[in-house]
Write a protein that holds these residues in place. Structure first.
Motif: not given
Length: 362
Positions: A167-181, A274-280, A300-307
């Motif tokens: 979950g953390f990585g889905a936001s920070v690594n895959t979704g690349e959430v930044g300040r003010g988002d 960006t849409v991040v799918q991390v639910g299995v 934008g982007a539709l991105k699956p998040s592996w781990y």
């Protein structure tokens, strides 16, 4: 020599789990034997028990674990005896085409221990996600051991092994959430709440939590959600737009794993969001129908998040340090601490939404 320890197995599809003796061999080349101190009860373990992942019964369940390296095999350099480690299920190879491109978080050739753990009659066990940590000790590839600060509570640190990191990585690594988002998260169980906590840590200013369970929405607020949406009562997409000035969120995390929820997530994002799918999802699910013009026109982007697109050697120590500094509420994911004989009851509590995580302490 091999050791005999207690472990939790799923012997057949849908049957209650059993606590029984298992045999853990001495580590061979590239392997490590770990004394397990704590292991979280994850939905994935339940999927194994229900036959939703494979039919290679019996399974040795458990994978969100922390413990101490008890012995290592020939050629192991990653860890030493006595190291406090969190176990991970993506031991990168360092040689595949993803690793060669400098993107080891996508390693296409991750590996596990070669030797099987067995029942006392010699029946081989299939370890959940290559780990099998509902046991007093387990055998893994040395690369599945990530050394972290030993000051961390094992019951807390072990949760990085799967759900929290995803979950953390889905936001920070895959979704690349930044300040003010602005961020919206569909599904506020352990993975969704970790995505919320990650977004808050990354500096998101609007975080919308979506679920059908009022208790889970309360949990979401404690992890940093600024708005909550009861999807059983209102149109979630419209509620997210209202919370984001009519635009939709910059990043939307789908932590449910359902086609209709993914469709909602798609329409809940801002243009170029960006849409991040991390639910299995389950194997029978298919992508939702979308007009191609909507897919094209929204950008934008539709991105699956592996781990959580994590690299354990980088991310686990960092998150443990943030937890020890009081900056990441990792301990808040632990709802209860149970014994090794409490896994079946923990599955029942999981199904009713009573817990974020039950953690087995050995």
């Amino acid at each position: 020599m091999s050791m005999t320890v207690r472990g939790v197995i799923a012997r057949s599809e849908g049957a209650p789990v059993e606590v029984t003796d298992i045999v853990v061999p001495d580590p061979g080349p590239g392997e490590a034997r770990v004394t397990v101190q704590a292991c979280g009860v994850c939905h994935t373990d339940l999927h194994y028990r229900e036959g939703g992942i494979s039919d290679e019964f019996p399974f040795l369940l458990g994978h969100e674990a922390a413990g101490v390296v008890e012995s290592v095999g020939e050629g192991v350099t990653e860890v030493e005896v006595g190291d406090f480690v969190v176990l991970n299920w993506r031991a990168v190879c360092g040689e595949c085409r993803a690793c060669a491109k400098g993107r080891p978080q996508y390693c296409f050739n991750t590996h596990n221990a070669v030797q099987p753990m067995t029942l006392t009659d010699g029946t081989p066990l299939s370890p959940a996600l290559g780990i099998g940590a509902f046991a007093e000790a387990t055998l893994v590839a040395a690369g599945q051991c990530t050394k972290v600060n030993p000051a961390a509570d094992p019951a807390v640190a072990g949760l990085l092994g799967c759900g929290v990191m995803a979950g953390f990585g889905a936001s920070v690594n895959t979704g690349e959430v930044g300040r003010g988002d602005s961020v919206a998260v569909f599904g506020c169980g352990g993975v969704g709440d970790a995505a919320i906590a990650g977004a808050a840590l990354a500096g998101a200013t609007t975080i919308v939590a979506v679920d059908r369970d009022p208790k889970k929405l309360e949990w979401a607020k404690s992890f940093g959600a600024t708005h909550t949406v009861d999807a059983s009562a209102v149109d979630a997409v419209e509620a997210i737009r209202e919370a984001t000035g009519g635009f939709g969120a910059d990043v939307v995390v789908e932590a449910v794993g359902h086609p209709e929820v993914l469709k909602q997530a798609f329409y809940a994002r801002d243009l170029a969001g960006t849409v991040v799918q991390v639910g299995v999802p389950t194997p029978n699910m298919v992508m939702p129908e979308l007009p191609m013009i909507d897919f094209f026109g929204r950008g934008g982007a539709l991105k699956p998040s592996w781990y959580g697109d994590c690299l354990p050697s980088r991310d686990f120590p960092e998150l443990v340090d943030l937890y020890l500094q009081g900056r990441f509420p990792l301990e808040a994911f632990v709802t209860e601490r149970i014994g090794i004989d409490g896994v079946e009851e923990a599955f029942a509590k999981m199904g009713t939404g009573e817990v974020l995580r039950s953690v087995v302490e050995m």
